[in-house]
Design a protein around this motif. Structure first.
Motif, PDB file in Angstrom:
ATOM      1  N   GLY A  68       2.599   9.995 -11.565  1.00  0.00           N
ATOM      2  CA  GLY A  68       2.949   8.690 -11.001  1.00  0.00           C
ATOM      3  C   GLY A  68       4.302   8.684 -10.329  1.00  0.00           C
ATOM      4  N   TRP A  69       5.128   7.682 -10.658  1.00  0.00           N
ATOM      5  CA  TRP A  69       6.448   7.585 -10.002  1.00  0.00           C
ATOM      6  C   TRP A  69       7.436   8.619 -10.509  1.00  0.00           C
ATOM      7  N   ARG A  70       7.043   9.316 -11.621  1.00  0.00           N
ATOM      8  CA  ARG A  70       7.938  10.349 -12.155  1.00  0.00           C
ATOM      9  C   ARG A  70       7.728  11.714 -11.475  1.00  0.00           C
ATOM     10  N   GLY A 107       0.825  -1.211   0.000  1.00  0.00           N
ATOM     11  CA  GLY A 107       0.000   0.000   0.000  1.00  0.00           C
ATOM     12  C   GLY A 107       0.856   1.257   0.000  1.00  0.00           C
ATOM     13  N   ILE A 108       1.894   1.250   0.836  1.00  0.00           N
ATOM     14  CA  ILE A 108       2.775   2.424   0.908  1.00  0.00           C
ATOM     15  C   ILE A 108       3.431   2.650  -0.461  1.00  0.00           C
ATOM     16  N   ALA A 109       3.902   1.546  -1.064  1.00  0.00           N
ATOM     17  CA  ALA A 109       4.568   1.662  -2.370  1.00  0.00           C
ATOM     18  C   ALA A 109       3.600   2.193  -3.427  1.00  0.00           C
ATOM     19  N   VAL A 110       2.390   1.630  -3.458  1.00  0.00           N
ATOM     20  CA  VAL A 110       1.399   2.065  -4.458  1.00  0.00           C
ATOM     21  C   VAL A 110       1.013   3.520  -4.211  1.00  0.00           C
ATOM     22  N   LEU A 114       2.722   5.870  -2.840  1.00  0.00           N
ATOM     23  CA  LEU A 114       3.806   6.802  -3.186  1.00  0.00           C
ATOM     24  C   LEU A 114       3.819   7.150  -4.675  1.00  0.00           C
ATOM     25  N   VAL A 115       3.356   6.209  -5.506  1.00  0.00           N
ATOM     26  CA  VAL A 115       3.398   6.454  -6.959  1.00  0.00           C
ATOM     27  C   VAL A 115       2.018   6.781  -7.532  1.00  0.00           C
ATOM     28  N   THR A 116       1.011   6.916  -6.639  1.00  0.00           N
ATOM     29  CA  THR A 116      -0.343   7.230  -7.120  1.00  0.00           C
ATOM     30  C   THR A 116      -0.538   8.750  -7.127  1.00  0.00           C
TER      31      THR A 116
END
Lengths: 262, 310
Positions: free
Chosen positions: B26-28, B15-18, B20-22
């Motif tokens: 996104g991840w950029r 959840g934390i990973a998702v 962070l990029v939501t």
């Protein structure tokens, strides 16, 4: 030698109208006392008054080995007197062994884990009530009788000098009820004081050696069973029906004849 | 327990990973966005979720009611009334004071519930009745505030009631952490006592628990946890109901396991509810309270069918 003394005890749910009044008795160690009487006579209230739960108003004196029970610290009291109500809530999601281990609470700190000794005592208590096979079964999946046995085991695991039981045999079949009263008799032989309310004198065999007869919140008789049961007229008046209580044989269990034996 | 812990930890990390990029890019996304928008949001979800779940967990034992939630004590209504007054007045207050006023309202309502229950025996039944009364009183006052509010403020009040995790920086997290610590430590120390409450007041008393004192202490603990969370994120519901019940079914009812696992479960639920609130109507966001309500309704239905346990 332990002794539980009750002197002029009055107990009620409000301060001005006691449901039980003027109860006095002395119970020496090694005795099983059956508290009998019709519905509403104050049997359960008497047990609550001995422990003086919150919301209960009591006057008079209850001592255990000359120490005032009502003045004892809770933990100190819990290490000496255990109590089982007639219908305790069944906690969900706990196995039988976990439920029995709750009885070890007075012997450890509030957040510590169960020690090996606690687990040993809990398993032994389950075996004593004949419920060793239920140790891993969830209590909320048990029958009323099984749940009763587990609660009794929890009381035993508390390792106290006095055990107060409200209708311990309710929900139990003949076999388990007989086993229970035999167990109470054995515990008394080890020096524990047992005080148990019951409606079913005949289920208890000859396990008890004292009887307290209550009616409308008052003690009508306290003594040896032969003495209390000798007066059929008293029992008939209390239960409002012709009644006799006799032994099945000179050393046998008690048989109740509501309506009389003839 | 081990399996439940592993699953919850895995869900938390995922959840934390998702999370962070939501969001936009996104991840950029620039590191500033991640550090000052997304990370504090995740931390807020974790702290608020853990607080609400543990609060519900405590109340279900102390009130001996499987449907008890932090709002059973009137906490939601209390926070709603103070927030409503502040929004209606139009005064601009420092953010910390705004959060604190929500918490103060929540704690005041819980205190009122306790004193109303003192008319009875302060047992679980009288506390629940008092809580329902305070909730109704608060709801009617809030209704009056809403009626008196101009349209723009009315929208603001309604929006606040739906909950909000959108943050810029760590102010709200820092606000909530002291409440979390002040509530969580005593709660963890009282797990054995909470277990005794499961056996009923009389048995707990006979085992040495001062039920009156411990009930008050645990109610304060639950109110501090929920009050802090409500002040920080608004009165989002259902976390305190869904999480303890789910964990209880997975890991059993022993509070020594249930309570810490519920804290983790609450964090997981809030993290994932927040992710969904950001992706369902992207690029806009749904309030977190809406997502949790959409989950909570069917969960109540599930409890109705399965018979709630405690």
């Amino acid at each position: 030698m332990s002794e539980l003394t009750v002197k002029d005890l009055s107990v009620g749910y409000t301060a001005d109208s006691p449901a039980v009044s003027g109860i006095s008795m002395e119970i020496a160690e090694g005795s099983v006392t059956a508290v009998i009487g019709p519905n509403g006579s104050g049997k359960s209230t008497l047990l609550k008054g001995i422990l003086c739960f919150p919301g209960i108003h009591s006057s008079g004196l209850v001592t255990l080995d000359s120490v005032d029970v009502h003045s004892m610290k809770r933990t100190q009291r819990a290490r000496r007197i255990a109590y089982l109500p007639q219908h305790p809530p069944v906690p969900a999601g706990l196995t039988a062994i976990e439920t029995v281990l709750l009885g070890r609470f007075p012997h450890r700190s509030a957040w510590s884990n169960d020690s090996g000794k606690d687990i040993e005592i809990a398993l032994e208590a389950l075996e004593m009530v004949g419920a060793g096979h239920l140790s891993q079964k969830f209590t909320d999946e048990m029958s009323g009788g099984e749940s009763r046995l587990v609660n009794l085991a929890a009381v035993l695991s508390q390792k106290t000098d006095v055990i107060l039981l409200d209708e311990p045999g309710s929900s139990l079949d003949y076999g388990h009820a007989a086993q229970l009263w035999k167990l109470l008799s054995d515990l008394a032989a080890r020096g524990i004081i047992i005080l148990a309310t019951t409606h079913r004198i005949e289920m208890s065999g000859n396990a008890f050696n004292k009887v307290l007869l209550l009616s409308e919140g008052r003690s009508l008789a306290f003594g040896e069973p032969e003495e209390v049961f000798s007066s059929g007229d008293l029992l008939s008046a209390v239960y409002n029906t012709p009644m006799e209580v006799k032994r099945s044989s000179p050393d046998g269990g008690w048989i109740v004849f509501p309506g009389g034996s003839s | 327990m081990k399996r439940t812990l592993e699953v919850l930890l895995l869900l938390a990390v995922l959840g934390i990973a998702v999370s962070l990029v939501t969001g936009p890019l996104g991840w950029r996304a620039p590191s500033r966005v991640i550090m000052y928008l997304r990370l504090p949001r995740i931390l807020l979800a974790i702290t608020a979720g853990a607080s609400l779940a543990v609060s519900g967990c405590i109340l279900q034992a102390v009130l001996r009611n499987p449907l008890a939630t932090p709002y059973t004590l009137g906490i939601s209504a209390g926070a709603g009334v103070t927030a409503g007054f502040i929004i209606l007045s139009g005064v601009t207050l420092p953010v910390f004071i705004v959060y604190l006023s929500g918490t103060a309202g929540a704690l005041a309502a819980a205190t009122l519930t306790w004193f109303l229950a003192s008319r009875g025996s302060r047992d679980h039944s009288s506390l629940i009745l008092a809580g329902v009364t305070v909730n109704l009183l608060g709801a009617s006052v809030l209704l009056l505030i809403e009626y008196m509010s101009p349209a723009s403020r009315l929208v603001e009040i309604i929006r606040w009631m739906m909950g909000d995790l959108a943050v810029a920086g760590y102010t709200r997290v820092l606000f909530l952490v002291p409440f979390l610590v002040a509530g969580m430590i005593p709660a963890l120390m009282k797990t054995g006592t909470l277990n005794q409450f499961l056996t009923g007041t009389e048995v707990a008393e006979s085992r040495g628990v001062n039920t009156v004192r411990e009930r008050l202490f645990l109610l304060i603990t639950a109110a501090v946890l929920a009050g802090g969370a409500v002040g920080a994120v608004g009165p989002v519901g259902f976390v305190g109901l869904i999480v303890p019940h789910t964990v209880r079914r997975l890991a059993g009812g022993d509070y020594r396991r249930l309570l810490p696992l519920s804290a983790l479960g609450g964090a997981v639920l809030m993290i994932w509810a927040d992710i969904f609130s950001r992706v369902i109507v992207t690029p806009a966001e749904l309030p977190i309270g809406v997502i949790l309500s959409l989950l909570g309704g069917p969960f109540f239905l599930y409890l109705l069918v399965k018979k709630p346990t405690l």
